[in-house]
Design a protein around this motif. Structure first.
Motif, mmCIF file in Angstrom:
data_model
loop_
_atom_site.group_PDB
_atom_site.id
_atom_site.type_symbol
_atom_site.label_atom_id
_atom_site.label_comp_id
_atom_site.label_asym_id
_atom_site.label_seq_id
_atom_site.Cartn_x
_atom_site.Cartn_y
_atom_site.Cartn_z
ATOM 1 N N LEU A 172 -12.646 -0.727 5.645
ATOM 2 C CA LEU A 172 -11.339 -0.257 6.097
ATOM 3 C C LEU A 172 -10.615 -1.339 6.887
ATOM 4 C CD1 LEU A 172 -9.461 2.172 6.160
ATOM 5 C CD2 LEU A 172 -10.651 2.970 8.218
ATOM 6 N N THR A 202 -4.425 10.809 0.826
ATOM 7 C CA THR A 202 -5.139 11.299 2.000
ATOM 8 C C THR A 202 -4.595 12.631 2.493
ATOM 9 O OG1 THR A 202 -5.767 10.793 4.285
ATOM 10 C CG2 THR A 202 -3.621 10.002 3.555
ATOM 11 N N ILE A 233 1.148 5.324 0.226
ATOM 12 C CA ILE A 233 0.359 6.400 0.836
ATOM 13 C C ILE A 233 0.973 7.751 0.495
ATOM 14 C CG2 ILE A 233 -0.577 7.345 2.979
ATOM 15 C CD1 ILE A 233 -0.274 4.587 4.234
ATOM 16 N N LEU A 239 0.853 -1.195 0.000
ATOM 17 C CA LEU A 239 0.000 0.000 0.000
ATOM 18 C C LEU A 239 0.884 1.239 0.000
ATOM 19 C CD1 LEU A 239 -2.785 1.396 0.307
ATOM 20 C CD2 LEU A 239 -2.519 1.181 2.790
ATOM 21 N N TYR A 265 -9.861 9.893 2.902
ATOM 22 C CA TYR A 265 -8.998 8.773 2.535
ATOM 23 C C TYR A 265 -9.530 8.148 1.247
ATOM 24 C CZ TYR A 265 -6.980 9.241 7.170
ATOM 25 O OH TYR A 265 -6.355 9.738 8.288
ATOM 26 N N ARG A 266 -8.750 8.223 0.177
ATOM 27 C CA ARG A 266 -9.148 7.673 -1.117
ATOM 28 C C ARG A 266 -8.256 6.478 -1.454
ATOM 29 N NH1 ARG A 266 -9.940 13.271 -4.710
ATOM 30 N NH2 ARG A 266 -11.791 14.015 -3.563
ATOM 31 N N PHE A 267 -8.896 5.321 -1.600
ATOM 32 C CA PHE A 267 -8.177 4.082 -1.903
ATOM 33 C C PHE A 267 -8.331 3.737 -3.385
ATOM 34 C CE2 PHE A 267 -8.865 3.901 2.623
ATOM 35 C CZ PHE A 267 -7.733 3.272 3.118
ATOM 36 N N GLU A 280 -13.824 5.788 -0.819
ATOM 37 C CA GLU A 280 -13.489 7.105 -0.285
ATOM 38 C C GLU A 280 -14.171 7.267 1.063
ATOM 39 O OE1 GLU A 280 -14.018 11.870 -1.300
ATOM 40 O OE2 GLU A 280 -13.669 10.441 -2.933
ATOM 41 N N PRO A 298 -11.129 6.499 -7.203
ATOM 42 C CA PRO A 298 -10.938 5.558 -6.096
ATOM 43 C C PRO A 298 -12.092 4.573 -6.000
ATOM 44 C CG PRO A 298 -11.722 7.653 -5.249
ATOM 45 C CD PRO A 298 -11.461 7.856 -6.722
ATOM 46 N N LEU A 340 -3.156 4.926 -1.617
ATOM 47 C CA LEU A 340 -4.007 5.735 -0.750
ATOM 48 C C LEU A 340 -3.569 7.189 -0.832
ATOM 49 C CD1 LEU A 340 -6.023 6.331 1.539
ATOM 50 C CD2 LEU A 340 -4.288 5.527 3.171
#
Length: 358
Positions: free
Chosen positions: A148, A110, A79, A77, A115-117, A134, A131, A108
């Motif tokens: 999450l 943010t 970030i 992941l 928080y946008r995945f 979100e 994303p 991610l």
């Protein structure tokens, strides 16, 4: 503390501190690092979290991503962080570039609040523009907490996340479109319905009239739907009250015959321990009857998670299937209760989804 409680505690932290956060670095220290820690990763262990990881992009060397969460030496992941007051729409291209040269399956973006995945649903190894999830951490929904939780170190599984990512992405986009159309119907939206009730040509004047009628009809339908749901809920409460009154009179006759055993109470504690990772265990209750010992969600007889049949020569735990039918499982001892954790979770999901649909 379970994951849900940790997220709520983190939310309170964000609300309390955000007005005092003046820089991007302060955002990282006050919000992003505690968030990563909430996901179960040690931010001070380089085997789990690498800050400022180098992501060379073509001829541009030394480009760095703010954080990379690692597993077995590989990033899982990426970030990218911004100051909490910044608009994330101005920065998604930066994460896209890092994602495309990394082995990570998820990205991610943010600012510590939003928080946008992202992942690569459309084209392999190319990050999607939009994303799939979100989250506004200051207004997080129960369903989003469950999504999450999939990124938590203890539960992280690429295939599990990807299996729901596509649905999350498109349902989220559809909800946004529907919300916009309901608030301000577009000409195409209005014409679609107008043509089904009006045979003539839709002129500009008629379009204006039908726009107003469409908005009024949408509002009326939603109000009727809410009223019907409330009416249904009230009827259910009345029926439950009547049932409770009947149960009380019957209980007076049978109470003397009921004996809650230590084994049944121990079974209740085991189920609470299992379900702790799924829900707040304060929602769990038990009720003893002559023939079985029930464990209930929200102290509701119609929402039993499982039943213990311990008053016979063979002991059974009964779970409930998707058709609300009881399924008995023979057990040798209380340790066997752990074998049916998924069945307990499915029952909880079934009851909670039913309530959300009301």
């Amino acid at each position: 503390m379970d994951f849900k409680d940790s997220i709520k505690q983190f939310t309170e932290r964000v609300e309390k501190l955000k007005v005092n956060i003046c820089t991007e670095e302060a955002t990282k220290n006050a919000f992003i690092m505690p968030f990563i820690n909430t996901l179960g990763y040690d931010v001070f262990n380089p085997l789990e979290v690498v800050p400022e990881m180098v992501c060379d992009i073509g001829t541009k060397k030394g480009e760095k991503i703010d954080y990379a969460i690692m597993k077995d030496g590989t990033p899982i992941l990426l970030i990218e962080c911004k100051h909490w007051a910044q608009d994330l729409n101005l920065h998604d291209n930066q994460l896209l570039r890092y994602f495309n040269v990394s082995k990570a399956k998820f990205g991610l973006l943010t600012n510590g609040i939003i928080y946008r995945f992202y992942t690569d649903l459309i084209e392999p190894n190319i990050m999607d523009e939009k994303p799939f999830l979100e989250i506004d951490i200051t207004d997080i929904k129960e369903s989003q907490i469950e999504e999450l939780k999939k990124f938590h170190k203890s539960y992280f599984d690429v295939e599990n996340i990807l299996s729901s990512a596509s649905e999350l992405k498109y349902t989220g986009e559809l909800k946004n479109i529907i919300a916009k159309e309901f608030a301000a119907p577009s000409p195409e939206f209005v014409k679609y319905f107008a043509k089904q009730v009006y045979d003539g040509m839709i002129t500009a004047k008629l379009l204006d009239q039908f726009t107003a009628l469409t908005k009024k009809s949408i509002s009326g339908y939603i109000n009727d739907l809410i009223a019907e749901r409330l009416k249904s809920a009230l009827k259910s409460e009345e029926a439950q009250a009547e049932s409770s009154a009947e149960d009380t009179s019957e209980a007076d006759m049978t109470e003397a015959k009921i004996n809650t055993t230590n084994e049944e109470l121990e079974a209740f504690m085991i189920i609470k321990s299992i379900c702790r990772e799924k829900i707040d265990v304060s929602r769990l209750f038990y009720r003893d009857a002559q023939n079985y010992f029930s464990i209930l969600l929200d102290d509701n007889n119609r929402k039993y998670i499982c039943r213990m049949y311990f008053n016979t020569s063979n002991k059974y735990v009964a779970t409930i299937d998707e058709n609300k039918k009881e399924v008995k499982h023979l057990i040798e001892n209380l340790n066997d209760l752990y074998k049916y954790s998924n069945e307990y979770f499915k029952a909880i999901d079934m009851y909670d989804k039913k309530e959300l649909s009301l």
